[in-house]
Structure formats: structure tokens, C-alpha cells
Design an enzyme around this catalytic site. Structure first.
Site, PDB file in Angstrom:
ATOM      1  CB  CYS A 135      -8.772  -5.826 -12.664  1.00 28.91           C
ATOM      2  SG  CYS A 135      -8.577  -5.516 -14.420  1.00 28.91           S
ATOM      3  CB  CYS A 138      -8.477  -8.480 -15.451  1.00 30.44           C
ATOM      4  SG  CYS A 138      -7.790  -6.844 -15.361  1.00 30.44           S
ATOM      5  CG  ASP A 139     -10.046 -10.957 -12.563  1.00 27.92           C
ATOM      6  OD1 ASP A 139      -9.273 -11.469 -13.411  1.00 27.92           O
ATOM      7  OD2 ASP A 139      -9.652 -10.459 -11.503  1.00 27.92           O
TER       8      ASP A 139
HETATM    9  C1  FAD Z   1      -6.332  -8.507 -10.405  1.00 30.70           C
HETATM   10  C2  FAD Z   1      -5.818  -7.818 -11.623  1.00 30.70           C
HETATM   11  C3  FAD Z   1      -5.997  -8.377 -12.856  1.00 30.70           C
HETATM   12  C4  FAD Z   1      -5.524  -7.749 -13.999  1.00 30.70           C
HETATM   13  N1  FAD Z   1      -5.724  -8.348 -15.206  1.00 30.70           N
HETATM   14  C5  FAD Z   1      -5.313  -7.736 -16.344  1.00 30.70           C
HETATM   15  C6  FAD Z   1      -5.566  -8.304 -17.625  1.00 30.70           C
HETATM   16  O1  FAD Z   1      -6.188  -9.369 -17.738  1.00 30.70           O
HETATM   17  N2  FAD Z   1      -5.097  -7.639 -18.711  1.00 30.70           N
HETATM   18  C7  FAD Z   1      -4.417  -6.456 -18.637  1.00 30.70           C
HETATM   19  O2  FAD Z   1      -3.988  -5.942 -19.662  1.00 30.70           O
HETATM   20  N3  FAD Z   1      -4.198  -5.868 -17.430  1.00 30.70           N
HETATM   21  C8  FAD Z   1      -4.637  -6.470 -16.297  1.00 30.70           C
HETATM   22  N4  FAD Z   1      -4.426  -5.866 -15.070  1.00 30.70           N
HETATM   23  C9  FAD Z   1      -3.714  -4.584 -15.043  1.00 30.70           C
HETATM   24  C10 FAD Z   1      -2.182  -4.809 -15.210  1.00 30.70           C
HETATM   25  O3  FAD Z   1      -1.734  -5.770 -14.288  1.00 30.70           O
HETATM   26  C11 FAD Z   1      -1.428  -3.511 -15.031  1.00 30.70           C
HETATM   27  O4  FAD Z   1      -1.909  -2.560 -15.960  1.00 30.70           O
HETATM   28  C12 FAD Z   1       0.085  -3.690 -15.247  1.00 30.70           C
HETATM   29  O5  FAD Z   1       0.602  -4.656 -14.359  1.00 30.70           O
HETATM   30  C13 FAD Z   1       0.801  -2.369 -15.052  1.00 30.70           C
HETATM   31  O6  FAD Z   1       2.179  -2.572 -15.164  1.00 30.70           O
HETATM   32  P1  FAD Z   1       3.238  -1.632 -14.432  1.00 30.70           P
HETATM   33  O7  FAD Z   1       4.568  -2.181 -14.800  1.00 30.70           O
HETATM   34  O8  FAD Z   1       2.937  -0.221 -14.721  1.00 30.70           O
HETATM   35  O9  FAD Z   1       2.960  -1.806 -12.878  1.00 30.70           O
HETATM   36  P2  FAD Z   1       3.040  -3.120 -11.965  1.00 30.70           P
HETATM   37  O10 FAD Z   1       2.865  -4.352 -12.766  1.00 30.70           O
HETATM   38  O11 FAD Z   1       2.099  -2.904 -10.846  1.00 30.70           O
HETATM   39  O12 FAD Z   1       4.535  -3.120 -11.419  1.00 30.70           O
HETATM   40  C14 FAD Z   1       4.991  -2.142 -10.519  1.00 30.70           C
HETATM   41  C15 FAD Z   1       6.373  -2.545 -10.031  1.00 30.70           C
HETATM   42  O13 FAD Z   1       6.931  -1.488  -9.241  1.00 30.70           O
HETATM   43  C16 FAD Z   1       7.550  -2.023  -8.096  1.00 30.70           C
HETATM   44  N5  FAD Z   1       7.647  -0.967  -7.080  1.00 30.70           N
HETATM   45  C17 FAD Z   1       6.645  -0.213  -6.540  1.00 30.70           C
HETATM   46  N6  FAD Z   1       7.154   0.689  -5.662  1.00 30.70           N
HETATM   47  C18 FAD Z   1       8.495   0.492  -5.651  1.00 30.70           C
HETATM   48  C19 FAD Z   1       9.589   1.069  -4.944  1.00 30.70           C
HETATM   49  N7  FAD Z   1       9.421   2.083  -4.063  1.00 30.70           N
HETATM   50  N8  FAD Z   1      10.845   0.589  -5.145  1.00 30.70           N
HETATM   51  C20 FAD Z   1      11.065  -0.414  -6.031  1.00 30.70           C
HETATM   52  N9  FAD Z   1      10.076  -0.991  -6.733  1.00 30.70           N
HETATM   53  C21 FAD Z   1       8.812  -0.560  -6.548  1.00 30.70           C
HETATM   54  C22 FAD Z   1       6.695  -3.229  -7.723  1.00 30.70           C
HETATM   55  O14 FAD Z   1       7.412  -4.146  -6.917  1.00 30.70           O
HETATM   56  C23 FAD Z   1       6.405  -3.803  -9.127  1.00 30.70           C
HETATM   57  O15 FAD Z   1       7.488  -4.612  -9.519  1.00 30.70           O
HETATM   58  C24 FAD Z   1      -4.854  -6.501 -13.904  1.00 30.70           C
HETATM   59  C25 FAD Z   1      -4.661  -5.916 -12.642  1.00 30.70           C
HETATM   60  C26 FAD Z   1      -5.132  -6.566 -11.510  1.00 30.70           C
HETATM   61  C27 FAD Z   1      -4.917  -5.944 -10.175  1.00 30.70           C
END
Ligand code: FAD
Length: 310
Positions: A135, A138-139
Site C-alpha cells: 500500500c 499508506c507506507d
Molecule cells: C499494508 C497496508 C497498509 C495500509 N495502510 C492504510 C492506511 O494507512 N490508511 C488507510 O486508510 N488504509 C490503509 N490500508 C487499507 C485498509 O487497511 C483497508 O482499506 C481496510 O482494512 C479495509 O477494511 P475492511 O473491513 O473492508 O477489510 P479488512 O480490514 O481486510 O477485514 C476483512 C475481514 O474479513 C475477514 N474475513 C475474510 N474472509 C472471511 C471469511 N470467509 N469468513 C469470516 N471472515 C472472513 C477477515 O478475517 C477480516 O477480519 C492499508 C492496507 C495495507 C495492506
């Protein structure tokens, strides 16, 4: 109407699912959040978040997740750790099948996120969070005045390379072909950027270092020649995979597997909502995930209210 076990089951414990849980539990809906132990929230993968409003000094991903969780628990959200394997409609309720049992609910909120496509080379897993990143937004700032590598040739990779040129001293864009897939305007911006050098026809073979990334080994696919590029960071930008495989065939997905919703987070299925990175949308960040979660929760609340009043 029969009193089902749960009003709503949220699948996914990242910012989107937790935000939805805060809203549904606070609205006094009987709510359960199921989180997989196999997939991590993307938030758990990041060390420092500087662009989430309300934290001017920055915050770590794990501590932000912990705060979301505490807030949701305090409102009465229940939690279960299991991998969801599928969902099935039965009369006017949904069955949610996990590895160990089947849950029942009136509505479902799917917030399963995405996972980055990986290169699958030596050193990639070892140095994730210590030089290897997925990302740039982010980094990027962590690599001020350093030499870095971006891997990929699509819009995201090119956008990331251009974005990273604000911080990094020199950027090598490693691309496996002899032309970019990115749109023309992005290519023009990239090619006119003096800090970016493109390494054509090449693939990363290994990411090397001691405590952090120190260099990568790349191989030219045409000449077979190998070379080493000293660098402090490697941004892998070869795309993402939504964690939606288990919903294929039942849920409306686009060609890449992203869940199609309307602006109220409704999917094609009655009583099924989706939020966060796993849905089709232009910006995948924490701030948009929590916003989606709130909208999905309010839509769910309205749906359940109507259902119960029938
Ligand atoms: C390295 C990195 C750095 C980042 N830094 C930033 C930043 O600085 N600022 C920012 O705004 N965004 C940042 N992001 C992006 C941000 O993390 C995501 O946009 C955010 O986490 C999305 O949230 P979400 O809840 O949609 O998905 P996620 O946070 O990915 O959560 C998905 C969830 O679904 C669960 N899951 C998946 N499949 C299943 C299943 N079959 N059964 C049950 N549970 C399941 C997982 O266990 C997890 O709990 C970064 C991403 C990365 C990879």
C-alpha cells in the site's frame, strides 16, 4: 414472527465489519460478528496509520482495530472466530455455514475485505512490514529519500510509482512486459518523471536483506540476464483478490470478484448487504470502510424493521 437467533450476522472483523457492528448493536439489533482466523484484516498488516481522522500523532493498525472492537463489544456485539464457508436462503432467513456450525439470521452484512496478490518469491513474506509493502498511500512516506522498487504495470502500479516519487529518491518500476497496461495519461506522467526508471521485461526473483530489505534480484525474461537492485523498499502492486470466493454463484460479483452494491450497500440478494474493501468502489481505505459499514448497518436496520412489521 419467529424469534430468530440473530437479527444480523456480520462476516468480517475489519474496520467495515466492526463499524457496521457498532451501529447494529447500538440500534439494539441482536448482532454477531464472525471473523476468520485464516485471513487477517488488512488493518492488522499496517504499522502506522496517519490518514485516519482523529489521530494526529498516528496510530498503529492493531491498536485502532482494538479500539473499534472494544467500542463494538461495549454496545453488545457478539463475536465468533470461524471461517464462513457459505450462505444459504431458507424461507425468510439466512443460514450462515462456518467450519463448526450453522448460524441463522434475518440479515447478513458481508465485510470480508481483500488480500493483495503476492509475488510468491523468497523474502516477500519475511520482509512484509519491514520494507515490503502492499500500500503506497499508506507506507510511502516511510521511504523518504530512499531508493525503492514498485512491481507491476497496471494503473495502480503506475499511480503508486508516481505517488511515491514525492518521497523516494529513486524508483525502479519492475514490469514483466515491454509495454505498460496503464492508461496513456498515466504512462505519459510516468515516463516524464525523472525519478522513475522502468525495468522492462523483468520479474523479481528474490527480496534480500538482514533486518529489512536491502536489495532485490531481478531477471530479464527476454535476455535471461540477472541483476541486483539495491533498495530499502519493495511495493508489490500486482492487484488484489477479494475474499469472496465462498459467495460465488449466489452473490452478484463483477469479473474480478468484487461485490456489486448500490449506494445503500444492498446486494442483489434480499437481506444481504456488503461494505468495505470487498465491494466494487473507487477508494479502498479505512475511512471509506467505516463509512460503508455505517451505511450497511442503517440499511439493515430498516430492512429488519420492515420484515418484523409484516
Ligand atoms: C499494508 C497496508 C497498509 C495500509 N495502510 C492504510 C492506511 O494507512 N490508511 C488507510 O486508510 N488504509 C490503509 N490500508 C487499507 C485498509 O487497511 C483497508 O482499506 C481496510 O482494512 C479495509 O477494511 P475492511 O473491513 O473492508 O477489510 P479488512 O480490514 O481486510 O477485514 C476483512 C475481514 O474479513 C475477514 N474475513 C475474510 N474472509 C472471511 C471469511 N470467509 N469468513 C469470516 N471472515 C472472513 C477477515 O478475517 C477480516 O477480519 C492499508 C492496507 C495495507 C495492506
Amino acid at each position: 414472527m419467529k424469534d430468530f437467533l440473530y437479527d444480523v450476522i456480520i462476516i468480517g472483523g475489519g474496520p467495515a465489519g466492526l463499524s457496521a457492528g457498532i451501529y447494529t448493536a447500538r440500534a439494539r439489533l441482536k448482532s454477531l460478528l464472525i471473523e476468520s482466523e485464516n485471513f487477517f484484516s488488512q488493518l492488522a498488516l499496517t504499522d502506522r496509520i496517519e490518514n485516519y481522522p482523529g489521530f494526529p500523532e498516528g496510530v498503529t493498525g492493531s491498536s485502532l482495530l482494538e479500539r473499534f472492537k472494544r467500542q463494538a463489544k461495549d454496545f453488545g456485539l457478539e463475536f465468533s472466530s470461524s471461517n464462513v464457508k457459505g450462505i444459504k436462503r431458507e424461507e425468510n432467513k439466512w443460514l450462515i455455514e462456518t467450519e463448526d456450525r450453522v448460524y441463522e439470521s434475518l440479515a447478513i452484512i458481508i465485510a470480508v475485505g481483500v488480500r493483495p496478490k503476492r509475488l510468491g518469491v523468497k523474502g516477500e513474506t519475511e520482509f512484509t512490514g519491514r520494507g515490503v509493502s502492499f500500500c503506497a498511500i499508506c507506507d510511502g512516506i516511510l521511504f523518504k529519500d530512499r531508493d525503492i522498487v514498485v512491481v507491476g504495470g497496471g494503473d495502480t502500479a503506475v499511480e503508486e510509482a508516481i505517488f511515491l516519487s514525492r518521497f523516494a529518491k529513486k524508483i525502479y518500476l519492475v514490469h514483466r512486459r515491454d509495454s505498460l497496461r496503464a492508461t496513456k495519461i498515466l504512462q505519459e506522467r510516468l515516463l516524464s518523471n525523472e525519478r522513475i526508471e522502468i525495468i522492462w521485461d523483468s520479474v523479481v526473483e528474490e527480496i534480500c536483506g538482514k533486518k529489512g530489505v536491502e536489495k532485490i534480484k531481478v531477471r530479464n525474461l527476454k535476455t535471461k540476464e540477472e541483476r541486483e537492485i539495491p533498495c530499502s523498499g519493495v511495493f508489490v502492486s500486482i492487484g488484489f483478490i477479494p475474499n469472496t470466493e465462498v459467495f460465488k454463484g449466489i452473490l452478484g460479483l463483477d469479473s474480478e470478484g468484487y461485490i456489486i452494491t448500490d449506494e445503500n450497500m444492498k446486494t442483489n440478494l434480499e437481506g444481504v448487504f456488503s461494505c468495505g474493501d470487498c465491494r466494487l468502489k473507487p477508494l479502498r481505505q479505512i475511512v471509506t470502510a467505516v463509512s460503508d459499514g455505517a451505511v450497511a448497518a442503517v440499511s439493515t436496520e430498516k430492512y429488519i424493521e420492515e420484515l418484523k412489521s409484516v
